[in-house]
Write an enzyme that holds these catalytic residues in place. Structure first.
Site, short mmCIF file in Angstrom:
data_model
loop_
_atom_site.label_atom_id
_atom_site.label_comp_id
_atom_site.label_asym_id
_atom_site.label_seq_id
_atom_site.Cartn_x
_atom_site.Cartn_y
_atom_site.Cartn_z
N HIS A 259 -7.65 -0.58 5.16
CA HIS A 259 -6.50 0.52 5.75
C HIS A 259 -6.27 1.52 5.00
CE1 HIS A 259 -2.70 1.07 7.94
NE2 HIS A 259 -2.04 1.10 6.88
N ASP B 149 5.83 4.39 5.25
CA ASP B 149 6.72 3.33 5.96
C ASP B 149 6.55 1.86 5.30
OD1 ASP B 149 4.05 3.15 6.79
OD2 ASP B 149 4.70 2.21 8.48
N HIS B 150 6.12 1.95 3.83
CA HIS B 150 5.98 0.85 2.90
C HIS B 150 6.31 1.08 1.61
CE1 HIS B 150 3.51 -1.66 5.93
NE2 HIS B 150 3.31 -0.57 6.69
N HIS C 7 1.45 3.94 2.14
CA HIS C 7 1.86 4.48 3.16
C HIS C 7 3.47 4.65 3.01
CE1 HIS C 7 -1.87 4.14 5.92
NE2 HIS C 7 -1.82 5.20 5.11
N ASP D 94 -0.43 -3.78 5.74
CA ASP D 94 -1.05 -3.36 7.00
C ASP D 94 -2.52 -3.85 7.22
OD1 ASP D 94 1.30 -2.34 7.84
OD2 ASP D 94 0.60 -0.22 7.74
N HIS E 112 0.80 -1.18 0.06
CA HIS E 112 0.02 0.02 0.10
C HIS E 112 0.84 1.36 -0.12
CE1 HIS E 112 0.80 -0.62 4.17
NE2 HIS E 112 0.22 0.61 4.44
ZN LIG Z 1 -0.20 1.62 6.63
#
Ligand SMILES: [Zn+2]
Length: 253
Positions: A115, A64-65, A62, A136, A60
């Site tokens: 999410h 931190d991904h 975000h 997530d 996804h």
């Molecule tokens: Zn996330």
């Protein structure tokens, strides 16, 4: 298929990137390499050792991904497979679309919006060896927050899409959150499987790949919406209401 976990931001976000390699051809993909300073040294070693990096895969958008994509691309200019909102994405597979890695690994993209709306889980199959990379959406013993979606969407993601995978599919989530998840789970149900997970989490720092979809159905309260103890703790009975209430309770815990 060989799966190498790369922990990132240990003690903070406790994220995981995963390097997955086809045994015969050494073709490989890197999943969610969000922190290049921790991932690039591993990739460098592995490439020197003979792996052939073919794709970045994102679960996804975000940071931190998918936030490491640009820097990883500078070192390895390869296509990015991921959700529509992921940085520098080259291809977003359709729900149910498949592709292969090397000779033996078959990957199926499973859209699991909630999410984020661009959340995708990836089922990897090599013969009878199965793994699902859940970002997530699904954690060991828990699930992600509903930032861009609804309880109905998370119910569908966990209890229709992911629950339909073979029970022996190993779960590789985007974060090591098991300890916190099971602390909440025991406040909801004291089922044996939950107690067992609590014991495991207390004695093992890493839990990714150690549990299966079959296990999640027995110890993850977000996948136990029919369970009388879960319904009693939430005061709800319809699946979507139970899901919504569990998430509210977890957020407040
Ligand atoms: Zn996330």
């Amino acid at each position: 298929m060989h799966i190498k976990s790369i922990p990132m931001w240990e003690g903070k976000g406790n994220n995981y990137a995963y390097l997955v390699t086809d045994d015969k051809t050494k073709d490989a993909v890197i999943i969610d390499p969000a922190n290049p300073s921790e991932v690039l040294p591993v990739l460098k070693d592995e490439v020197a050792g003979g792996i052939k990096l073919k794709h970045i895969i994102n679960t996804h958008h975000h940071w931190d991904h998918a936030g490491g994509n640009e820097e990883i691309l500078n070192a390895y200019p390869i296509p990015i497979i991921g959700g529509k909102d992921c940085a520098k994405v080259s291809k977003t597979p359709k729900h149910g679309e498949t592709f292969t890695i090397g000779d033996s690994i078959k990957v199926k993209a499973l859209h699991t919006p909630c999410h984020t709306q661009d959340s995708i889980c990836y089922l990897f199959e090599d013969g009878n060896d199965r793994a699902v990379f859940t970002g997530d959406t699904l954690f060991i013993g828990g699930c992600g927050r509903f930032f861009e979606g609804t309880a109905a969407e998370m119910h569908k993601a966990l209890n229709e899409t992911l629950a339909a995978l073979p029970d022996d599919t190993k779960v590789y989530p985007g974060h090591e959150y098991t300890k916190g998840n099971v602390k909440f789970a025991v406040s909801v149900s004291q089922a044996d499987a939950i107690k067992k997970l609590e014991d495991y989490a207390n004695n093992n720092k890493q839990t990714q790949g150690k549990f299966t979809i079959g296990d999640e159905k027995k110890h993850n309260v977000f996948m136990m919406l029919d369970d009388p103890a879960v319904q009693k703790a939430t005061g709800k009975t319809s699946a979507v209401d139970v899901m919504n209430q569990l998430r509210e309770m977890k957020n407040a815990s």
